[in-house]
Design an enzyme around this catalytic site. Structure first.
Site, PDB file in Angstrom:
ATOM      1  N   TYR A 212       0.794  -1.238   0.000  1.00 55.82           N
ATOM      2  CA  TYR A 212       0.000   0.000   0.000  1.00 55.82           C
ATOM      3  C   TYR A 212       0.826   1.289   0.000  1.00 55.82           C
ATOM      4  O   TYR A 212       0.251   2.375  -0.009  1.00 55.82           O
ATOM      5  CB  TYR A 212      -0.937   0.006   1.222  1.00 55.82           C
ATOM      6  CG  TYR A 212      -1.964  -1.114   1.181  1.00 55.82           C
ATOM      7  CD1 TYR A 212      -3.001  -1.098   0.255  1.00 55.82           C
ATOM      8  CD2 TYR A 212      -1.878  -2.204   2.056  1.00 55.82           C
ATOM      9  CE1 TYR A 212      -3.930  -2.128   0.198  1.00 55.82           C
ATOM     10  CE2 TYR A 212      -2.802  -3.242   2.006  1.00 55.82           C
ATOM     11  CZ  TYR A 212      -3.825  -3.196   1.077  1.00 55.82           C
ATOM     12  OH  TYR A 212      -4.753  -4.220   1.017  1.00 55.82           O
TER      13      TYR A 212
ATOM     14  N   ASN B 119     -13.271   3.520  -3.473  1.00 54.09           N
ATOM     15  CA  ASN B 119     -12.426   2.399  -3.059  1.00 54.09           C
ATOM     16  C   ASN B 119     -13.098   1.831  -1.813  1.00 54.09           C
ATOM     17  O   ASN B 119     -12.786   2.250  -0.696  1.00 54.09           O
ATOM     18  CB  ASN B 119     -10.995   2.838  -2.762  1.00 54.09           C
ATOM     19  CG  ASN B 119     -10.117   1.638  -2.390  1.00 54.09           C
ATOM     20  OD1 ASN B 119     -10.627   0.531  -2.180  1.00 54.09           O
ATOM     21  ND2 ASN B 119      -8.814   1.853  -2.304  1.00 54.09           N
TER      22      ASN B 119
ATOM     23  N   HIS C 206     -15.385  -6.695  -2.165  1.00 54.90           N
ATOM     24  CA  HIS C 206     -15.397  -8.106  -2.545  1.00 54.90           C
ATOM     25  C   HIS C 206     -16.652  -8.849  -2.096  1.00 54.90           C
ATOM     26  O   HIS C 206     -16.864  -9.980  -2.502  1.00 54.90           O
ATOM     27  CB  HIS C 206     -14.133  -8.786  -2.002  1.00 54.90           C
ATOM     28  CG  HIS C 206     -12.880  -8.014  -2.295  1.00 54.90           C
ATOM     29  ND1 HIS C 206     -12.534  -7.628  -3.579  1.00 54.90           N
ATOM     30  CD2 HIS C 206     -11.908  -7.492  -1.482  1.00 54.90           C
ATOM     31  CE1 HIS C 206     -11.399  -6.939  -3.526  1.00 54.90           C
ATOM     32  NE2 HIS C 206     -11.009  -6.831  -2.272  1.00 54.90           N
TER      33      HIS C 206
ATOM     34  N   ASP D 113     -25.938  -2.289  -4.291  1.00 54.22           N
ATOM     35  CA  ASP D 113     -27.307  -1.780  -4.436  1.00 54.22           C
ATOM     36  C   ASP D 113     -27.374  -0.265  -4.242  1.00 54.22           C
ATOM     37  O   ASP D 113     -28.210   0.399  -4.863  1.00 54.22           O
ATOM     38  CB  ASP D 113     -28.243  -2.474  -3.435  1.00 54.22           C
ATOM     39  CG  ASP D 113     -28.535  -3.922  -3.829  1.00 54.22           C
ATOM     40  OD1 ASP D 113     -28.122  -4.341  -4.937  1.00 54.22           O
ATOM     41  OD2 ASP D 113     -29.173  -4.634  -3.037  1.00 54.22           O
TER      42      ASP D 113
ATOM     43  N   HIS E 268      -8.384   0.682  -6.698  1.00 53.43           N
ATOM     44  CA  HIS E 268      -7.699  -0.081  -5.651  1.00 53.43           C
ATOM     45  C   HIS E 268      -6.221   0.245  -5.738  1.00 53.43           C
ATOM     46  O   HIS E 268      -5.632   0.192  -6.832  1.00 53.43           O
ATOM     47  CB  HIS E 268      -7.917  -1.584  -5.817  1.00 53.43           C
ATOM     48  CG  HIS E 268      -9.346  -1.975  -5.623  1.00 53.43           C
ATOM     49  ND1 HIS E 268      -9.927  -2.027  -4.378  1.00 53.43           N
ATOM     50  CD2 HIS E 268     -10.317  -2.261  -6.526  1.00 53.43           C
ATOM     51  CE1 HIS E 268     -11.203  -2.359  -4.527  1.00 53.43           C
ATOM     52  NE2 HIS E 268     -11.473  -2.494  -5.815  1.00 53.43           N
TER      53      HIS E 268
ATOM     54  N   SER F 270      -3.704  -1.413  -4.494  1.00 53.44           N
ATOM     55  CA  SER F 270      -2.919  -2.617  -4.810  1.00 53.44           C
ATOM     56  C   SER F 270      -3.505  -3.313  -6.033  1.00 53.44           C
ATOM     57  O   SER F 270      -4.632  -3.023  -6.453  1.00 53.44           O
ATOM     58  CB  SER F 270      -2.929  -3.571  -3.611  1.00 53.44           C
ATOM     59  OG  SER F 270      -4.243  -4.054  -3.375  1.00 53.44           O
TER      60      SER F 270
ATOM     61  N   ARG G 264      -9.993 -11.525  -3.665  1.00 51.18           N
ATOM     62  CA  ARG G 264      -9.940 -10.084  -3.969  1.00 51.18           C
ATOM     63  C   ARG G 264     -10.259  -9.797  -5.437  1.00 51.18           C
ATOM     64  O   ARG G 264     -10.378  -8.648  -5.832  1.00 51.18           O
ATOM     65  CB  ARG G 264      -8.557  -9.515  -3.647  1.00 51.18           C
ATOM     66  CG  ARG G 264      -8.223  -9.512  -2.177  1.00 51.18           C
ATOM     67  CD  ARG G 264      -6.910  -8.784  -1.932  1.00 51.18           C
ATOM     68  NE  ARG G 264      -6.314  -9.199  -0.679  1.00 51.18           N
ATOM     69  CZ  ARG G 264      -6.534  -8.610   0.498  1.00 51.18           C
ATOM     70  NH1 ARG G 264      -7.309  -7.560   0.585  1.00 51.18           N
ATOM     71  NH2 ARG G 264      -5.954  -9.064   1.603  1.00 51.18           N
TER      72      ARG G 264
HETATM   73  C1  DQA Z   1      -7.799  -2.310  -1.432  1.00 45.36           C
HETATM   74  C2  DQA Z   1      -7.739  -3.795  -1.809  1.00 45.36           C
HETATM   75  C3  DQA Z   1      -8.685  -4.602  -0.942  1.00 45.36           C
HETATM   76  O1  DQA Z   1      -8.642  -5.972  -1.319  1.00 45.36           O
HETATM   77  C4  DQA Z   1      -8.285  -4.490   0.514  1.00 45.36           C
HETATM   78  O2  DQA Z   1      -9.202  -5.194   1.322  1.00 45.36           O
HETATM   79  C5  DQA Z   1      -8.097  -3.087   0.965  1.00 45.36           C
HETATM   80  C6  DQA Z   1      -7.532  -2.093   0.049  1.00 45.36           C
HETATM   81  C7  DQA Z   1      -6.767  -1.489  -2.227  1.00 45.36           C
HETATM   82  O3  DQA Z   1      -6.945  -0.278  -2.295  1.00 45.36           O
HETATM   83  O4  DQA Z   1      -5.795  -2.047  -2.739  1.00 45.36           O
HETATM   84  O5  DQA Z   1      -8.318  -2.776   2.140  1.00 45.36           O
HETATM   85  O6  DQA Z   1      -9.081  -1.820  -1.760  1.00 45.36           O
END
Ligand code: DQA
Length: 142
Positions: free
Chosen positions: A22, A73, A79, A86, A99, A101, A110
């Site tokens: 991150y 985000n 997930h 909704d 995201h 990552s 994920r």
């Molecule tokens: C995330 C990716 C998600 O899988 C994870 O649970 C996060 C951050 C990302 O920004 O990479 O908390 O959304």
């Protein structure tokens, strides 16, 4: 264009989560950067973050009447939260999912997103620059 950038659960822990995944910036660093990009692009942006799914849903409801576009985000909720799916469904403006990552290259669970089919674009694995790409894309739609 008024854009709500809404970050979800655990993103307030940026800077304390795995920096290899991150980065080492905090949420305030991220939001400061997003506001700077918004100024450069001439966009009106509001950043919010919550660890409460109901609050996240309520902010999307608010955006139905107050925002022209969304950058979302929802973090881990992405997930599995059909409640967030909704809530986003009636939003008429463009929605970009970000995201930090590369969720497609991590654990299998994920790879799925509840926002699939509701977004204009999905930007993953670009670090915090992903938010800049989202804003730039929305600027092009203006
Ligand atoms: C995330 C990716 C998600 O899988 C994870 O649970 C996060 C951050 C990302 O920004 O990479 O908390 O959304």
């Amino acid at each position: 264009m008024r854009i709500d950038v809404i970050n979800g659960v655990n993103l307030d822990m940026l800077g304390r989560r795995d920096p290899g995944i991150y980065g080492d910036g905090s949420l305030p660093d991220l939001e400061t950067q997003i506001y700077a990009w918004a100024r450069e692009l001439g966009l009106q942006v509001r950043c919010r973050q919550t660890n409460h799914e109901g609050e996240y849903v309520s902010w999307i409801h608010e955006a139905l009447d107050s925002a022209d576009a969304l950058v979302l985000n929802p973090a881990a909720w992405s997930h599995y939260s059909w409640a967030i799916h909704d809530a986003v469904e009636p939003f008429e403006g463009p929605v970009v999912e970000v995201h930090i990552s590369d969720v497609d290259a991590r654990e299998e669970w994920r790879r799925h997103s509840v926002l699939e089919g509701l977004t204009r674009a999905r930007i993953v694995g670009r670090g915090i620059e992903g938010y800049k790409e989202a804003l730039t894309l929305l600027k092009e739609l203006e």
